[in-house]
Scaffold this motif. Sequence first.
Motif, PDB file in Angstrom:
ATOM      1  N   VAL A 267       0.838  -1.201   0.000  1.00  0.00           N
ATOM      2  CA  VAL A 267       0.000   0.000   0.000  1.00  0.00           C
ATOM      3  C   VAL A 267       0.877   1.258   0.000  1.00  0.00           C
ATOM      4  CG1 VAL A 267      -2.033  -1.073   0.999  1.00  0.00           C
ATOM      5  CG2 VAL A 267      -0.325  -0.108   2.514  1.00  0.00           C
ATOM      6  N   LEU A 268       2.044   1.135   0.615  1.00  0.00           N
ATOM      7  CA  LEU A 268       3.002   2.250   0.592  1.00  0.00           C
ATOM      8  C   LEU A 268       3.491   2.476  -0.840  1.00  0.00           C
ATOM      9  CD1 LEU A 268       6.035   2.713   2.946  1.00  0.00           C
ATOM     10  CD2 LEU A 268       6.432   2.577   0.534  1.00  0.00           C
ATOM     11  N   LEU A 269       3.906   1.377  -1.504  1.00  0.00           N
ATOM     12  CA  LEU A 269       4.433   1.501  -2.869  1.00  0.00           C
ATOM     13  C   LEU A 269       3.410   2.147  -3.798  1.00  0.00           C
ATOM     14  CD1 LEU A 269       6.264  -1.907  -3.472  1.00  0.00           C
ATOM     15  CD2 LEU A 269       7.245   0.341  -3.059  1.00  0.00           C
ATOM     16  N   MET A 270       2.152   1.681  -3.695  1.00  0.00           N
ATOM     17  CA  MET A 270       1.111   2.208  -4.580  1.00  0.00           C
ATOM     18  C   MET A 270       0.938   3.701  -4.368  1.00  0.00           C
ATOM     19  SD  MET A 270      -1.671  -0.763  -4.247  1.00  0.00           S
ATOM     20  CE  MET A 270      -1.395  -2.317  -5.081  1.00  0.00           C
ATOM     21  N   THR A 271       0.883   4.098  -3.095  1.00  0.00           N
ATOM     22  CA  THR A 271       0.644   5.502  -2.791  1.00  0.00           C
ATOM     23  C   THR A 271       1.814   6.369  -3.250  1.00  0.00           C
ATOM     24  OG1 THR A 271      -0.555   4.737  -0.872  1.00  0.00           O
ATOM     25  CG2 THR A 271      -0.074   7.069  -0.969  1.00  0.00           C
ATOM     26  N   VAL A 272       3.021   5.896  -2.978  1.00  0.00           N
ATOM     27  CA  VAL A 272       4.191   6.681  -3.363  1.00  0.00           C
ATOM     28  C   VAL A 272       4.283   6.763  -4.886  1.00  0.00           C
ATOM     29  CG1 VAL A 272       6.708   6.717  -3.318  1.00  0.00           C
ATOM     30  CG2 VAL A 272       5.440   6.217  -1.249  1.00  0.00           C
ATOM     31  N   LEU A 273       3.983   5.650  -5.546  1.00  0.00           N
ATOM     32  CA  LEU A 273       4.033   5.628  -7.010  1.00  0.00           C
ATOM     33  C   LEU A 273       3.025   6.616  -7.593  1.00  0.00           C
ATOM     34  CD1 LEU A 273       5.282   4.081  -9.448  1.00  0.00           C
ATOM     35  CD2 LEU A 273       3.266   2.631  -9.392  1.00  0.00           C
ATOM     36  N   GLY A 274       1.801   6.585  -7.073  1.00  0.00           N
ATOM     37  CA  GLY A 274       0.757   7.453  -7.630  1.00  0.00           C
ATOM     38  C   GLY A 274       0.925   8.896  -7.185  1.00  0.00           C
ATOM     39  N   GLY A 275       1.346   9.091  -5.962  1.00  0.00           N
ATOM     40  CA  GLY A 275       1.506  10.442  -5.435  1.00  0.00           C
ATOM     41  C   GLY A 275       0.908  10.527  -4.044  1.00  0.00           C
ATOM     42  N   SER A 276       1.750  10.511  -3.012  1.00  0.00           N
ATOM     43  CA  SER A 276       1.200  10.520  -1.658  1.00  0.00           C
ATOM     44  C   SER A 276       0.769  11.939  -1.301  1.00  0.00           C
ATOM     45  CB  SER A 276       2.213   9.949  -0.667  1.00  0.00           C
ATOM     46  OG  SER A 276       2.977  10.970  -0.104  1.00  0.00           O
ATOM     47  N   VAL A 314      11.921  -1.400  -9.689  1.00  0.00           N
ATOM     48  CA  VAL A 314      12.456  -0.541 -10.748  1.00  0.00           C
ATOM     49  C   VAL A 314      11.564   0.694 -10.910  1.00  0.00           C
ATOM     50  CG1 VAL A 314      12.907  -0.397 -13.220  1.00  0.00           C
ATOM     51  CG2 VAL A 314      13.567  -2.440 -11.942  1.00  0.00           C
ATOM     52  N   LEU A 315      10.237   0.468 -10.910  1.00  0.00           N
ATOM     53  CA  LEU A 315       9.305   1.597 -11.065  1.00  0.00           C
ATOM     54  C   LEU A 315       9.508   2.637  -9.966  1.00  0.00           C
ATOM     55  CD1 LEU A 315       5.832   0.164 -12.091  1.00  0.00           C
ATOM     56  CD2 LEU A 315       7.168   1.937 -13.230  1.00  0.00           C
ATOM     57  N   ILE A 316       9.634   2.136  -8.719  1.00  0.00           N
ATOM     58  CA  ILE A 316       9.788   3.067  -7.598  1.00  0.00           C
ATOM     59  C   ILE A 316      11.078   3.870  -7.743  1.00  0.00           C
ATOM     60  CG2 ILE A 316      10.236   3.187  -5.107  1.00  0.00           C
ATOM     61  CD1 ILE A 316       7.337   2.802  -5.712  1.00  0.00           C
ATOM     62  N   VAL A 317      12.140   3.175  -8.159  1.00  0.00           N
ATOM     63  CA  VAL A 317      13.414   3.889  -8.333  1.00  0.00           C
ATOM     64  C   VAL A 317      13.250   4.969  -9.401  1.00  0.00           C
ATOM     65  CG1 VAL A 317      15.799   3.679  -9.123  1.00  0.00           C
ATOM     66  CG2 VAL A 317      14.857   1.995  -7.539  1.00  0.00           C
ATOM     67  N   VAL A 319      10.485   6.451 -10.346  1.00  0.00           N
ATOM     68  CA  VAL A 319       9.639   7.538  -9.851  1.00  0.00           C
ATOM     69  C   VAL A 319      10.443   8.450  -8.918  1.00  0.00           C
ATOM     70  CG1 VAL A 319       7.725   8.043  -8.286  1.00  0.00           C
ATOM     71  CG2 VAL A 319       7.409   6.456 -10.164  1.00  0.00           C
ATOM     72  N   CYS A 320      11.255   7.819  -8.049  1.00  0.00           N
ATOM     73  CA  CYS A 320      12.046   8.630  -7.125  1.00  0.00           C
ATOM     74  C   CYS A 320      13.021   9.529  -7.881  1.00  0.00           C
ATOM     75  CB  CYS A 320      12.820   7.751  -6.155  1.00  0.00           C
ATOM     76  SG  CYS A 320      11.762   6.956  -4.960  1.00  0.00           S
ATOM     77  N   MET A 321      13.550   9.003  -9.012  1.00  0.00           N
ATOM     78  CA  MET A 321      14.524   9.802  -9.758  1.00  0.00           C
ATOM     79  C   MET A 321      13.867  10.921 -10.558  1.00  0.00           C
ATOM     80  SD  MET A 321      17.106   6.832 -11.049  1.00  0.00           S
ATOM     81  CE  MET A 321      18.022   7.852 -12.191  1.00  0.00           C
ATOM     82  N   TRP A 322      12.749  10.591 -11.202  1.00  0.00           N
ATOM     83  CA  TRP A 322      12.180  11.568 -12.141  1.00  0.00           C
ATOM     84  C   TRP A 322      10.939  12.267 -11.623  1.00  0.00           C
ATOM     85  CZ3 TRP A 322      15.854  12.392 -15.336  1.00  0.00           C
ATOM     86  CH2 TRP A 322      16.692  11.339 -15.736  1.00  0.00           C
ATOM     87  N   ARG A 323      10.192  11.607 -10.771  1.00  0.00           N
ATOM     88  CA  ARG A 323       8.924  12.180 -10.311  1.00  0.00           C
ATOM     89  C   ARG A 323       8.762  11.950  -8.819  1.00  0.00           C
ATOM     90  NH1 ARG A 323       6.360  16.073 -12.507  1.00  0.00           N
ATOM     91  NH2 ARG A 323       7.379  16.120 -14.502  1.00  0.00           N
ATOM     92  N   PRO A 324       9.585  12.569  -7.989  1.00  0.00           N
ATOM     93  CA  PRO A 324       9.526  12.264  -6.554  1.00  0.00           C
ATOM     94  C   PRO A 324       8.152  12.509  -5.945  1.00  0.00           C
ATOM     95  CG  PRO A 324      11.312  13.782  -7.053  1.00  0.00           C
ATOM     96  CD  PRO A 324      10.566  13.595  -8.315  1.00  0.00           C
ATOM     97  N   SER A 325       7.341  13.325  -6.575  1.00  0.00           N
ATOM     98  CA  SER A 325       6.018  13.543  -5.978  1.00  0.00           C
ATOM     99  C   SER A 325       4.952  12.634  -6.590  1.00  0.00           C
ATOM    100  CB  SER A 325       5.629  15.015  -6.071  1.00  0.00           C
ATOM    101  OG  SER A 325       5.968  15.517  -7.327  1.00  0.00           O
ATOM    102  N   GLY A 326       5.355  11.632  -7.369  1.00  0.00           N
ATOM    103  CA  GLY A 326       4.393  10.637  -7.844  1.00  0.00           C
ATOM    104  C   GLY A 326       3.919  10.868  -9.270  1.00  0.00           C
ATOM    105  N   LEU A 327       3.352   9.788  -9.851  1.00  0.00           N
ATOM    106  CA  LEU A 327       2.905   9.852 -11.246  1.00  0.00           C
ATOM    107  C   LEU A 327       1.857  10.934 -11.480  1.00  0.00           C
ATOM    108  CD1 LEU A 327       2.535   6.086 -12.232  1.00  0.00           C
ATOM    109  CD2 LEU A 327       4.265   7.714 -12.984  1.00  0.00           C
ATOM    110  N   LEU A 328       0.985  11.113 -10.489  1.00  0.00           N
ATOM    111  CA  LEU A 328      -0.110  12.059 -10.660  1.00  0.00           C
ATOM    112  C   LEU A 328       0.406  13.467 -10.953  1.00  0.00           C
ATOM    113  CD1 LEU A 328      -3.206  11.682 -10.437  1.00  0.00           C
ATOM    114  CD2 LEU A 328      -3.054  12.719  -8.201  1.00  0.00           C
ATOM    115  N   SER A 329       1.587  13.772 -10.449  1.00  0.00           N
ATOM    116  CA  SER A 329       2.121  15.123 -10.618  1.00  0.00           C
ATOM    117  C   SER A 329       2.407  15.428 -12.087  1.00  0.00           C
ATOM    118  CB  SER A 329       3.378  15.308  -9.774  1.00  0.00           C
ATOM    119  OG  SER A 329       4.431  14.529 -10.286  1.00  0.00           O
ATOM    120  N   VAL A 330       2.609  14.380 -12.920  1.00  0.00           N
ATOM    121  CA  VAL A 330       2.798  14.605 -14.352  1.00  0.00           C
ATOM    122  C   VAL A 330       1.571  15.306 -14.929  1.00  0.00           C
ATOM    123  CG1 VAL A 330       3.211  13.510 -16.577  1.00  0.00           C
ATOM    124  CG2 VAL A 330       4.197  12.529 -14.507  1.00  0.00           C
ATOM    125  N   PHE A 331       0.395  14.776 -14.580  1.00  0.00           N
ATOM    126  CA  PHE A 331      -0.850  15.365 -15.090  1.00  0.00           C
ATOM    127  C   PHE A 331      -1.083  16.733 -14.480  1.00  0.00           C
ATOM    128  CE2 PHE A 331      -1.426  10.741 -15.044  1.00  0.00           C
ATOM    129  CZ  PHE A 331      -1.597  10.530 -16.407  1.00  0.00           C
TER     130      PHE A 331
END
Lengths: 342, 235
Positions: A267-276, A314-317, A319-331
């Motif tokens: 649940v942590l990974l999902m939230t961090v990936l999407g944008g906590s 790999v995805l988390i790494v 995201v941490c490198m390119w989008r530390p605030s999560g995927l949602l921040s792209v949109f």
Amino acid sequence: MQGGTASMLEAAKAEHLWPRPPRWAMAIGAAAAALLLAYPFVFTSSFAHHTMILILLYALMAQSWNVVAGFSGQISLGHAIFFGLGAYSSTVLFAKYGVTPWAGLLVGVLLSAAAAVAIGVPTLRLRGHYFAIATLLIGSSVQIVFQRWEWVGAASGLYVPIERTSPWLYLQFHRSKVPYYYLMLAAAALGYLLVWKLRRSRFGFRLQALRDDHDAAASLGIAVARHKVLTFMISGAMMSVAGTFYGQYVLVLDPERLFSAEISILVLLMTVLGGSGTLWGPALGAAVLIPLSEYSRIWLGGTGRTVDLIIYGVLIVLVCMWRPSGLLSVFEERIRRRRTVS
Amino acid sequence: MLLEVENLEVAYGDYQVVWGVSLAVAAGESVALLGPNGSGKSTVVNTISGLLPAKAGDIRFNGVSLVDRPTHARAPLGIAHVLERRRVFPHLTVQQNLFLGAWHSAARAARGETAQRIFGLFPRLLERQNQLARTLSGGEQQMLAIGRGLMALPRLLMVDEPFLGLAPQVAQQLQSVFETLKSEGMAILFIEQNVRLALSMAGRGYILEGGRLAIAGPAATLVDSPEVRRIFLGV
């Protein structure tokens, strides 16, 4: 200038600390709701239903984690406790006393809220990593207790007795997954609505303040400890609802799985990936990671489980490198840019 | 006396940093708390607002002892603490930051009017009211931090190094705001390293050295005191 002050006064009176969502956002929301409602009839395979049920379930679980971590800034690594409590409450009551899982759901919510107080009052004084470590250890301890506790089936767990007479009363559907789908959809929708309201409330507003600066919030008169415990209770209750539905869906309770640190971390990974800290981040994270693990399991057979974890890593790494605030921040960034242009 | 600190001792664990400090601020008075780096100024103020527990001694505000009150129960009594290095909430807007300052019920009721007053003091904040606090300049963040403190309608404003790292122009503007607040009857406790600047605004000063009170008195006598020069310059 005058207009600015006047609008400030109005805002103060009406409590509109957050702007209303714009019309296009409402339109997207309505379209998404329609798609979700139509989904089981568009994709009719049992696998498609199963995947979507899991996405909704995990979207709710990740949101529950997000309430504590994203809004009050406490990283919990023991959220599986509440998931397991929810599943065990309804199942023990039904298997041993024939009580409907709907009542079990409520008992689970109350037990989880109580557990959140018991865990939260001493541990939420800890800041940063120490709270994470404490919850991780309490989580494993609870798992060990359930693995040894004979009355609730110890390590072999519990089965939900099959009851075919009244599916809606006993919350079991054996012919089709579609009722489960709509139940999960309703539960997730209610959870997200609750969090949306919470975030816009004065309470949610203060939570974000104490997340950003604990000392400044306290010195302004915000009762920091009380806010954190209450948030932990709300979060635990949400997780417990997901646990009850999960138990009724799989009909087998395995303490190894239910109370596992893997669930807490997922649940942590999902939230961090999407944008906590965002409303839709947890859902986005679940929508990316669940299909990944379900499909990798199909393509790669039994070993699929470990491969999906490698991909998560790999995805988390990335995201941490390119989008530390999560995927949602792209949109969000695109939208903001478009707004400032127009 | 509005604020009375008596024989205050503060320790971080076993490491004691404040030894028997006493000071007082009367209603409407402005007082400077001075001292070189690491002399315990911030520790004293953080203990007054409750962010740190007192090891011994007493703190009274308006005759009420504060030592057993949690941090959040001190602000409603009328103490506003503007923390060192501004500490605004970065992901909230200017307006939201201000409203968080008006948290207890009396301040909440008046917050629209108070905000208007603060915008009068700091017109820049009005221009920026819907901007996220982290996008403000350092000076604007300091204005916001002070504004947020004022939103609680305090009787005592404690500001920790308000001029740190500010452009001279902004510092001057802040100074005139403090003059205005003083003339409105607000008690102010300044924490500063800049002795001359602080004493030009305060009526009295306390100077800490190594966590102990070294010297106290009216601003005019402190400015030219050789003892003060020794503490700050070591000559």
